[in-house]
Design a protein around this motif. Structure first.
Motif, PDB file in Angstrom:
ATOM      1  N   GLY A 153       0.827  -1.208   0.000  1.00 57.34           N
ATOM      2  CA  GLY A 153       0.000   0.000   0.000  1.00 57.34           C
ATOM      3  C   GLY A 153       0.856   1.250   0.000  1.00 57.34           C
ATOM      4  N   GLY A 154       0.183   2.378  -0.171  1.00 56.55           N
ATOM      5  CA  GLY A 154       0.863   3.664  -0.186  1.00 56.55           C
ATOM      6  C   GLY A 154       0.933   4.282   1.193  1.00 56.55           C
ATOM      7  N   ALA A 155       1.548   5.439   1.264  1.00 54.97           N
ATOM      8  CA  ALA A 155       1.735   6.117   2.544  1.00 54.97           C
ATOM      9  C   ALA A 155       0.536   6.958   2.959  1.00 54.97           C
ATOM     10  N   SER A 156      -0.211   7.510   1.968  1.00 55.69           N
ATOM     11  CA  SER A 156      -1.334   8.382   2.313  1.00 55.69           C
ATOM     12  C   SER A 156      -2.334   8.420   1.172  1.00 55.69           C
ATOM     13  N   PRO A 201      -3.336   3.515   0.714  1.00 54.47           N
ATOM     14  CA  PRO A 201      -2.833   2.932   1.952  1.00 54.47           C
ATOM     15  C   PRO A 201      -3.811   1.876   2.485  1.00 54.47           C
ATOM     16  N   GLY A 230      -1.328  10.914  -1.516  1.00 53.86           N
ATOM     17  CA  GLY A 230      -0.323  10.418  -2.448  1.00 53.86           C
ATOM     18  C   GLY A 230      -0.889   9.537  -3.542  1.00 53.86           C
ATOM     19  N   ALA A 231      -2.104   9.029  -3.349  1.00 57.71           N
ATOM     20  CA  ALA A 231      -2.752   8.160  -4.333  1.00 57.71           C
ATOM     21  C   ALA A 231      -3.622   8.937  -5.317  1.00 57.71           C
ATOM     22  N   GLU A 269      -3.102   0.993  -6.631  1.00 56.00           N
ATOM     23  CA  GLU A 269      -1.841   0.458  -6.098  1.00 56.00           C
ATOM     24  C   GLU A 269      -1.168   1.407  -5.112  1.00 56.00           C
ATOM     25  N   ALA A 270      -1.605   2.670  -5.086  1.00 54.00           N
ATOM     26  CA  ALA A 270      -1.016   3.647  -4.170  1.00 54.00           C
ATOM     27  C   ALA A 270      -1.869   3.890  -2.928  1.00 54.00           C
ATOM     28  N   TYR A 318      -8.247   8.057  -7.660  1.00 53.42           N
ATOM     29  CA  TYR A 318      -7.125   7.458  -6.927  1.00 53.42           C
ATOM     30  C   TYR A 318      -6.507   6.316  -7.728  1.00 53.42           C
ATOM     31  N   ARG A 319      -5.195   6.109  -7.588  1.00 55.53           N
ATOM     32  CA  ARG A 319      -4.529   4.914  -8.120  1.00 55.53           C
ATOM     33  C   ARG A 319      -4.644   3.830  -7.060  1.00 55.53           C
TER      34      ARG A 319
END
Length: 76
Positions: free
Chosen positions: A3-6, A37, A9-10, A34-35, A31-32
């Motif tokens: 997952g992503g950080a936030s 969280p 960020g996605a 894969e990014a 949102y992406r």
């Protein structure tokens, strides 16, 4: 799933989406997948894009990426 950080960020942008006859078009955050969280809910109206699919999260719904990579949609 890492997952992503936030959620921020996605985000890849915003796009108009036709919801229904009462609301008409509304701006949806895109949102992406894969990014995203793990465990952080995405509030509708949102679009979650990935290579092979697009998920629309409607008003009154949330989508959460679980630790196995599944998108779990819930009605609030």
């Amino acid at each position: 799933v890492a997952g992503g950080a936030s959620l921020e960020g996605a985000i890849t942008g915003r796009r108009p989406v036709y919801v229904d006859g009462t609301r008409g078009f509304v701006e949806a955050t895109v949102y992406r997948r894969e990014a995203l969280p793990v465990g952080v809910p995405v509030e509708g109206v949102a679009i979650i894009d990935e290579m092979s699919s697009t998920t629309l999260v409607l008003p009154g719904q949330t989508a959460t990426l679980d630790r196995y990579g599944n998108l779990v949609l819930r009605i609030k």
